[in-house]
Design an enzyme around this catalytic site. Structure first.
Site, short mmCIF file in Angstrom:
data_model
loop_
_atom_site.label_atom_id
_atom_site.label_comp_id
_atom_site.label_asym_id
_atom_site.label_seq_id
_atom_site.Cartn_x
_atom_site.Cartn_y
_atom_site.Cartn_z
N HIS A 57 21.19 16.62 16.83
CA HIS A 57 22.29 15.77 17.26
C HIS A 57 21.81 15.13 18.52
CE1 HIS A 57 22.60 18.69 20.45
NE2 HIS A 57 22.41 19.65 19.48
N SER A 94 0.78 -1.29 0.02
CA SER A 94 -0.05 -0.11 -0.01
C SER A 94 0.98 1.30 0.04
CB SER A 94 -0.83 -0.10 0.99
OG SER A 94 -0.42 -0.09 2.32
N GLY A 95 0.28 2.36 0.51
CA GLY A 95 1.12 3.68 0.33
C GLY A 95 2.47 3.61 0.74
N HIS A 96 2.63 3.29 2.05
CA HIS A 96 3.93 3.19 2.65
C HIS A 96 4.96 2.29 1.82
CE1 HIS A 96 7.22 3.60 5.51
NE2 HIS A 96 6.91 2.23 5.96
N ILE A 126 2.54 14.08 11.65
CA ILE A 126 2.99 14.78 10.69
C ILE A 126 3.34 16.29 11.46
CG2 ILE A 126 0.75 15.42 9.72
CD1 ILE A 126 1.96 15.43 7.01
#
Ligand SMILES: CC(=O)SCCNC(=O)CCNC(=O)[C@H](O)C(C)(C)COP(=O)(O)OP(=O)(O)OC[C@H]1O[C@@H](n2cnc3c(N)ncnc32)[C@H](O)[C@@H]1OP(=O)(O)O
Length: 207
Positions: free
Chosen positions: A135, A11-13, A165
Site C-alpha cells: 500500500h 525477445s524474451g520480455h 529478482i
C-alpha cells in the site's frame, strides 16, 4: 476489440508482453517490430519491421514497448509520446490491483503480481511476475521490479531504477533514481546515492 497492437521488441520480455496482451483479448491482432532481421515470427505472430519503422504505424496501431532495459524503454517511450502514439497499459488477468491504484501508460503488470491500495505506478514500468507492491507505494516512471520483488508499505522508488529478482524493501524506504538493487538484496535504509546495491542488508558495490 480494438485495432492492432504493435509490440516493439520480440525477445524474451516482448514475448511475455504479447502473452499478456493475448490474454487481455483487447486487440484484433498483435504484431512485433524488432531490429533482428532474422526474426520473422514469434509465437505465431508476425514481425513486420524494425523499431525505426514505428512512425509509419503510430496512427493506426496501439504501440507497446516490450524492451526490458529501462533507459532504452524510456528513450523510445518519450519519442512515441512526442508522436502522440496510443500507448496502452497491460495487466495480466491474474494480477491483483487494489482500490485507488494508478497505473500510467506503457506499464505492464505481469502474472500473479499484487499491487495494493493507494499505490501509484508511473509510465513505462515493468511490474514483473509475482512482484508484490504494498500500500501507498510510489513507483516512478521506467522502473523495473523483477520477478518476486517485494516492496513493503510506503516505499518510493525513483525513476529508472531496477530491482533484481527476489529483492525486498522494508516499509517507509526511499530508493533514488537510476539505481540497481541486486538479486536477493534486502534494502533496510534509504538509498539516496545512485549506484548498485547488493546483499543483506543491501550495501553499495564499489565501482
Ligand atoms: C524475467 C527476468 O529475467 S527479469 C531480470 C531478472 N534479473 C535480475 O534480477 C538480475 C539482477 N542482477 C544482479 O543481481 C547483478 O549481479 C548486479 C546487477 C547486482 C551486479 O552485476 P555486475 O555489476 O555485473 O556485478 P558483478 O557480477 O561483476 O559482481 C560484482 C560483485 O558483486 C557480487 N554480486 C553480484 N550480484 C550480487 C547479488 N545479487 N547479491 C550479492 N552479491 C552480488 C559478485 O559476487 C561480485 O563480488 P566479488 O567482487 O566479491 O566477486
Amino acid at each position: 476489440m480494438g485495432k492492432n497492437l504493435l509490440i516493439i521488441g520480440a525477445s524474451g520480455h516482448g514475448k511475455v508482453v504479447a502473452d499478456i496482451a493475448l490474454k487481455m483479448g483487447r486487440w484484433e491482432s498483435i504484431s512485433f517490430l524488432d531490429d533482428n532481421e532474422n526474426i520473422l515470427q514469434v509465437m505465431g505472430l508476425e514481425v513486420i519491421g524494425k523499431s525505426s519503422d514505428v512512425h509509419q504505424y503510430v496512427k493506426d496501431n496501439d504501440v507497446f514497448i516490450g524492451i526490458g532495459n529501462n533507459a532504452v524503454r524510456k528513450r523510445i517511450h518519450t519519442d512515441l509520446e512526442s508522436k502522440h502514439a496510443s500507448i496502452p497499459t497491460l495487466v495480466h488477468p491474474t494480477a491483483i490491483i487494489g482500490e485507488r491504484v494508478e497505473i500510467e501508460p506503457g506499464t505492464v503488470v505481469m502474472a500473479g503480481a499484487i499491487i495494493n491500495c493507494c499505490t501509484s505506478i508511473g509510465k513505462g514500468c515493468i511490474i514483473n511476475t509475482g512482484a508484490i507492491v504494498e500500500h501507498d507505494n510510489q513507483v516512478e516512471d521506467f522502473v523495473h521490479l523483477s520477478p518476486g520483488v517485494r516492496l513493503a508499505g510506503t516505499v518510493r522508488v525513483g525513476e529508472g531504477t531496477w530491482l533484481g529478482i527476489g529483492s525486498i524493501v522494508i516499509n517507509n524506504i526511499t530508493i533514488t533514481s537510476e539505481s540497481i538493487i541486486g538479486a536477493g538484496a534486502v534494502v533496510v535504509r534509504d538509498i539516496m546515492m545512485a549506484g548498485t546495491y547488493v546483499g543483506v542488508p543491501a550495501k553499495r558495490l564499489s565501482s
